[in-house]
Write an enzyme that holds these catalytic residues in place. Structure first.
Site, short mmCIF file in Angstrom:
data_model
loop_
_atom_site.label_atom_id
_atom_site.label_comp_id
_atom_site.label_asym_id
_atom_site.label_seq_id
_atom_site.Cartn_x
_atom_site.Cartn_y
_atom_site.Cartn_z
CD1 TRP A 22 -2.84 -1.45 1.98
CD2 TRP A 22 -3.16 -0.66 -0.07
NE1 TRP A 22 -4.02 -1.94 1.53
CE2 TRP A 22 -4.25 -1.48 0.26
CE3 TRP A 22 -3.14 -0.06 -1.32
CZ2 TRP A 22 -5.32 -1.71 -0.61
CZ3 TRP A 22 -4.20 -0.29 -2.19
CH2 TRP A 22 -5.27 -1.10 -1.84
CG HIS A 27 0.65 0.37 5.20
ND1 HIS A 27 -0.11 -0.62 5.77
CD2 HIS A 27 1.40 -0.24 4.24
CE1 HIS A 27 0.16 -1.78 5.19
NE2 HIS A 27 1.08 -1.57 4.26
CG HIS A 81 4.64 -8.10 5.15
ND1 HIS A 81 4.55 -6.75 5.44
CD2 HIS A 81 5.62 -8.58 5.94
CE1 HIS A 81 5.45 -6.44 6.35
NE2 HIS A 81 6.12 -7.54 6.67
CG HIS A 137 2.34 -3.24 8.07
ND1 HIS A 137 2.80 -2.10 7.45
CD2 HIS A 137 2.58 -4.26 7.22
CE1 HIS A 137 3.32 -2.42 6.29
NE2 HIS A 137 3.20 -3.73 6.11
#
Length: 285
Positions: A22, A27, A81, A137
């Protein structure tokens, strides 16, 4: 099975330092949106744990996880992630935990793990703080469609151009398109964008649908909740990211009609991420 992004992404991203999931703009905007919907108790908890009473206390740590993953200590977190959906876009899009979450973990297992750690009495304050920063996150990451997709390493090996610059499909979804829309990625840009999206959530185009964004959220089952979010984002891989397959984007300039179609999805996903992050933090606290 697609190659692991934990092996390939560090090399790719070392060539493009702004290629965070992003991007900084996305973020920090997600975090700022969340600040509008968390309770006073949640805000107090987060400020104390983060040792930050500023007006951007969640946003200030929103990209920490992307920096930490490139340290020796944080290298283990690289696979956390994303989740590599081994589906078949554009014909079928879906995320299956048993099929797609690797042995090293994924964003779904990470959200599950750090949700359990952030308030655990058996975890040190330092580790609780890390857990909170990861949750902030990873709630952003899971809403980026290509973080829920294995195709071409989440689009990292699909070469495209954007505004005349050679890059890849993953990078323009992370950064280029949002930054073109907003004009930059400074904190002031995120504040402006978050204010716009909060307005849409409260009284604008998202007002009637925002309640549906919390469907499937089960505070007692982080795994099932995160899978709802992952599948929700992954659907856009088929409908918007590669609706004509990789041939429809490979080697093409995507700042025209493609950008016009993608931007509403990017804004929607940023808004959802912020709204859901607030709901999740409120549950945790």
């Amino acid at each position: 099975m697609a190659p692991s992004k934990s092996i390939i992404l560090p090399t790719l991203l070392s060539l493009t330092p702004t290629a965070l999931a992003w991007g900084t703009l996305g973020h920090t905007t997600v975090a700022l949106i969340a600040q509008n919907y968390i309770s006073k108790e949640t805000a107090s908890f987060a400020k104390k744990l983060l040792n930050d009473t500023s007006s951007t206390y969640l946003a200030n740590v929103a990209t920490w996880a992307d920096s930490y993953r490139y340290t020796a200590e944080g290298a283990f977190s690289a696979p956390l992630h994303y989740i590599d959906a081994n589906d078949s876009p554009p014909e079928t899009c879906n995320v299956d935990y048993d099929r797609d979450c690797g042995e090293e973990g994924c964003v779904v297992s990470a959200i599950t793990n750090y949700t359990s750690r952030v308030t655990s009495k058996n975890v040190s304050a330092v580790e609780q703080q890390k857990a909170l920063k990861w949750i902030i996150h990873f709630l952003g990451d899971i809403h980026q469609p290509l973080h829920d997709e294995a195709l071409d390493i989440g689009g990292n090996t699909i070469n495209v151009t954007f505004d005349g610059t050679a890059t890849n499909l993953h990078h323009i979804w992370d950064s280029n398109m949002a930054e073109k829309l907003i004009g930059g990625y400074a904190m002031s840009d995120s504040i402006s964008w978050s204010n716009t999206l909060v307005g849409e959530i409260n009284n604008g185009s998202y007002a009637k649908e925002k309640s549906s964004w919390l469907e499937g959220l089960n505070g007692k089952d982080a795994k099932s909740s995160a899978l709802v979010w992952a599948n929700d984002a992954n659907e856009f891989v088929c409908s918007t990211v590669v609706p004509d397959g990789t041939a429809g984007v490979e080697g093409k300039e995507l700042d025209g009609a493609y950008y016009d179609t993608a931007i509403p999805v990017i804004e929607l996903q940023i808004a959802k991420a912020g709204y859901r992050l607030a709901a999740w933090l409120n549950y945790i606290v």
